[in-house]
Design an enzyme around this catalytic site. Structure first.
Site, PDB file in Angstrom:
ATOM      1  N   TYR A  33       0.816  -1.199   0.000  1.00 22.09           N
ATOM      2  CA  TYR A  33       0.000   0.000   0.000  1.00 22.09           C
ATOM      3  C   TYR A  33       0.853   1.254   0.000  1.00 22.09           C
ATOM      4  O   TYR A  33       2.069   1.193   0.220  1.00 22.09           O
ATOM      5  CB  TYR A  33      -0.961  -0.001   1.203  1.00 22.09           C
ATOM      6  CG  TYR A  33      -0.307   0.319   2.538  1.00 22.09           C
ATOM      7  CD1 TYR A  33       0.524  -0.597   3.170  1.00 22.09           C
ATOM      8  CD2 TYR A  33      -0.525   1.541   3.176  1.00 22.09           C
ATOM      9  CE1 TYR A  33       1.107  -0.299   4.391  1.00 22.09           C
ATOM     10  CE2 TYR A  33       0.049   1.833   4.402  1.00 22.09           C
ATOM     11  CZ  TYR A  33       0.873   0.916   5.004  1.00 22.09           C
ATOM     12  OH  TYR A  33       1.454   1.205   6.212  1.00 22.09           O
ATOM     13  N   ARG A  52       8.057   3.922  -4.959  1.00 24.90           N
ATOM     14  CA  ARG A  52       8.189   2.938  -3.872  1.00 24.90           C
ATOM     15  C   ARG A  52       7.172   1.811  -4.045  1.00 24.90           C
ATOM     16  O   ARG A  52       7.459   0.649  -3.740  1.00 24.90           O
ATOM     17  CB  ARG A  52       8.032   3.603  -2.500  1.00 24.90           C
ATOM     18  CG  ARG A  52       8.285   2.604  -1.361  1.00 24.90           C
ATOM     19  CD  ARG A  52       8.283   3.263   0.002  1.00 24.90           C
ATOM     20  NE  ARG A  52       7.003   3.879   0.293  1.00 24.90           N
ATOM     21  CZ  ARG A  52       6.779   4.678   1.333  1.00 24.90           C
ATOM     22  NH1 ARG A  52       7.752   4.956   2.181  1.00 24.90           N
ATOM     23  NH2 ARG A  52       5.590   5.196   1.528  1.00 24.90           N
ATOM     24  N   ARG A 100      -7.416 -20.674  -1.868  1.00 22.94           N
ATOM     25  CA  ARG A 100      -6.376 -20.540  -0.844  1.00 22.94           C
ATOM     26  C   ARG A 100      -5.240 -21.532  -1.069  1.00 22.94           C
ATOM     27  O   ARG A 100      -5.454 -22.740  -1.095  1.00 22.94           O
ATOM     28  CB  ARG A 100      -6.978 -20.724   0.559  1.00 22.94           C
ATOM     29  CG  ARG A 100      -5.967 -20.439   1.661  1.00 22.94           C
ATOM     30  CD  ARG A 100      -6.613 -20.466   3.039  1.00 22.94           C
ATOM     31  NE  ARG A 100      -5.643 -20.090   4.068  1.00 22.94           N
ATOM     32  CZ  ARG A 100      -4.811 -20.971   4.647  1.00 22.94           C
ATOM     33  NH1 ARG A 100      -4.850 -22.247   4.337  1.00 22.94           N
ATOM     34  NH2 ARG A 100      -3.950 -20.542   5.564  1.00 22.94           N
ATOM     35  N   LYS A 147       6.467  -2.176   1.780  1.00 20.29           N
ATOM     36  CA  LYS A 147       5.321  -1.563   2.477  1.00 20.29           C
ATOM     37  C   LYS A 147       4.104  -2.480   2.365  1.00 20.29           C
ATOM     38  O   LYS A 147       3.159  -2.195   1.621  1.00 20.29           O
ATOM     39  CB  LYS A 147       5.043  -0.164   1.911  1.00 20.29           C
ATOM     40  CG  LYS A 147       4.197   0.703   2.838  1.00 20.29           C
ATOM     41  CD  LYS A 147       4.281   2.151   2.431  1.00 20.29           C
ATOM     42  CE  LYS A 147       3.280   3.029   3.160  1.00 20.29           C
ATOM     43  NZ  LYS A 147       3.439   3.053   4.612  1.00 20.29           N
ATOM     44  N   GLU A 179      12.447   2.240  14.069  1.00 24.41           N
ATOM     45  CA  GLU A 179      11.576   3.324  13.589  1.00 24.41           C
ATOM     46  C   GLU A 179      10.325   3.347  14.458  1.00 24.41           C
ATOM     47  O   GLU A 179      10.200   2.558  15.407  1.00 24.41           O
ATOM     48  CB  GLU A 179      11.218   3.122  12.111  1.00 24.41           C
ATOM     49  CG  GLU A 179      10.506   1.816  11.829  1.00 24.41           C
ATOM     50  CD  GLU A 179      10.229   1.573  10.343  1.00 24.41           C
ATOM     51  OE1 GLU A 179      10.119   2.538   9.563  1.00 24.41           O
ATOM     52  OE2 GLU A 179      10.107   0.391   9.962  1.00 24.41           O
ATOM     53  N   LEU A 204      11.225   1.033   6.945  1.00 21.20           N
ATOM     54  CA  LEU A 204      10.605   1.480   5.700  1.00 21.20           C
ATOM     55  C   LEU A 204      11.400   2.683   5.175  1.00 21.20           C
ATOM     56  O   LEU A 204      11.808   3.550   5.958  1.00 21.20           O
ATOM     57  CB  LEU A 204       9.149   1.890   5.933  1.00 21.20           C
ATOM     58  CG  LEU A 204       8.445   2.244   4.624  1.00 21.20           C
ATOM     59  CD1 LEU A 204       8.117   0.988   3.826  1.00 21.20           C
ATOM     60  CD2 LEU A 204       7.177   3.036   4.877  1.00 21.20           C
TER      61      LEU A 204
HETATM   62  N1  PDD Z   1       3.096   4.940   7.379  1.00 22.82           N
HETATM   63  N2  PDD Z   1       7.804   3.570   8.776  1.00 22.82           N
HETATM   64  C1  PDD Z   1       6.663   2.871   8.794  1.00 22.82           C
HETATM   65  C2  PDD Z   1       6.644   1.559   9.480  1.00 22.82           C
HETATM   66  C3  PDD Z   1       5.505   3.393   8.178  1.00 22.82           C
HETATM   67  O1  PDD Z   1       4.358   2.681   8.189  1.00 22.82           O
HETATM   68  C4  PDD Z   1       5.557   4.666   7.560  1.00 22.82           C
HETATM   69  C5  PDD Z   1       4.363   5.267   6.871  1.00 22.82           C
HETATM   70  C6  PDD Z   1       6.784   5.374   7.577  1.00 22.82           C
HETATM   71  C7  PDD Z   1       6.941   6.714   6.924  1.00 22.82           C
HETATM   72  O2  PDD Z   1       6.981   6.606   5.513  1.00 22.82           O
HETATM   73  P1  PDD Z   1       6.426   7.780   4.574  1.00 22.82           P
HETATM   74  O3  PDD Z   1       7.201   9.005   4.956  1.00 22.82           O
HETATM   75  O4  PDD Z   1       6.744   7.317   3.218  1.00 22.82           O
HETATM   76  O5  PDD Z   1       4.962   7.927   4.867  1.00 22.82           O
HETATM   77  C8  PDD Z   1       7.885   4.788   8.180  1.00 22.82           C
HETATM   78  C9  PDD Z   1       1.922   5.392   6.683  1.00 22.82           C
HETATM   79  C10 PDD Z   1       1.755   6.862   6.684  1.00 22.82           C
HETATM   80  C11 PDD Z   1       0.697   4.645   7.204  1.00 22.82           C
HETATM   81  O6  PDD Z   1       0.828   3.434   7.355  1.00 22.82           O
HETATM   82  O7  PDD Z   1      -0.376   5.235   7.403  1.00 22.82           O
END
Ligand code: PDD
Length: 282
Positions: A33, A52, A100, A147, A179, A204
């Site tokens: 996503y 990405r 499945r 992601k 993170e 990420l």
């Molecule tokens: N989350 N690390 C993780 C684990 C994340 O899920 C996200 C983003 C980031 C930041 O990445 P970016 O700057 O590309 O949004 C880092 C999104 C916003 C979410 O899951 O809603």
């Protein structure tokens, strides 16, 4: 008025948006996503998000549902149909529906789903107050650079943070912060240097992280990409997180220990302003 949701070629009212129970996103979390912010009717840094998305798909050997230019065209149409000027656009690609089976199905058609969330993203009271975070062990899998929609552990961590009266959690592995649950973690040293963990499969590769790093370096602010411990973070001058939905968001305490004087600091305030000022050009 109900939102218009995009599901595999159709723009439908949200009550009518349906996906198969055999969809591998549902059965195996076999999906990826992206979340992009919308300010003044414009997607922020969307080219980088689509890049990405392509990388996530490639890493999982998943076909794109259509060429990326078409994905972008659907994104634009979604903003238009939902009359979205400020908020978020969520998009998800899964490997599609098939009986499945752990092995990837041959010939399944990838699903593409999008929805909007109208909300104020530029004015966020949390940016004035700052976040309190707790630390928790990072028990996620080891391909956090992809992601994927397998977000149960981050959800568990956010629930635990909430139960403890905190706003969010930072994840820790081998004594170092990886993170945040849904954002990248940063600290500011006494001399103003910004520190955030280097890119690897452990985190990420945040799009906002990359933009903030560029804006900082353009302004001769030093950025170090390296891991840091919870103790170093607690002793730092300031701390913050970055994400597409929160932009630059101050962190004012970690496990109950105030960062600096426990108030939002000037460096982070400045970085948030820089990001929002520059966002129109991303
Ligand atoms: N989350 N690390 C993780 C684990 C994340 O899920 C996200 C983003 C980031 C930041 O990445 P970016 O700057 O590309 O949004 C880092 C999104 C916003 C979410 O899951 O809603």
């Amino acid at each position: 008025m109900s939102r218009i949701v995009y599901v595999n070629g159709d723009y439908v009212p949200e009550e009518e948006a349906k996906i198969s129970v055999f969809d591998r996103g549902f059965l195996f979390a076999d999906g990826v996503y992206e979340v992009s912010s919308v300010i003044d009717g414009r997607l922020i840094d969307n080219g980088a998000h689509l890049e990405r998305l392509k990388r996530s798909l490639d890493e999982l050997g998943m076909d794109a549902p259509c060429p990326l230019e078409e994905v972008e065209a659907v994104q634009m149409e979604m903003l238009k149909r939902n009359d979205l000027t400020e908020g978020l656009l969520y998009l998800q690609v899964t490997r599609g529906a098939a009986d499945r089976d752990f092995n990837y199905p041959k010939g399944a058609k990838p699903s593409l789903v999008m929805f909007t969330q109208a909300k104020k993203v530029t004015e966020n009271p949390a940016a004035d107050k700052g976040l309190s975070v707790i630390t928790l062990p990072d028990l996620r899998w080891h391909r956090r650079d992809i992601k994927t929609v397998q977000l149960l552990y981050p959800s568990m961590c956010k629930e635990e943070a909430k139960a403890k009266g905190a706003d969010d959690a930072w994840l820790v592995e081998d004594g170092q912060v990886t993170e945040g649950t849904s954002n990248n973690a940063w600290i500011v040293l006494e001399d103003g240097t910004l520190v955030t963990r280097q890119l690897s499969n452990d985190i990420l590769h945040g799009i906002t992280r990359r933009a903030v790093m560029r804006f900082a370096r353009e302004r001769q602010i030093k950025v170090e990409e390296r891991p840091f411990t919870v103790e170093e973070a607690q002793d730092a001058k300031e701390a913050f997180v970055t994400s597409a939905s929160a932009f630059v968001m101050p962190v004012v305490s970690i496990d109950g220990a105030p960062i600096g004087d426990g108030k939002v600091g000037e460096t982070v305030k400045g970085l948030r302003k820089i990001y929002l000022d520059e966002a129109g050009r991303l």
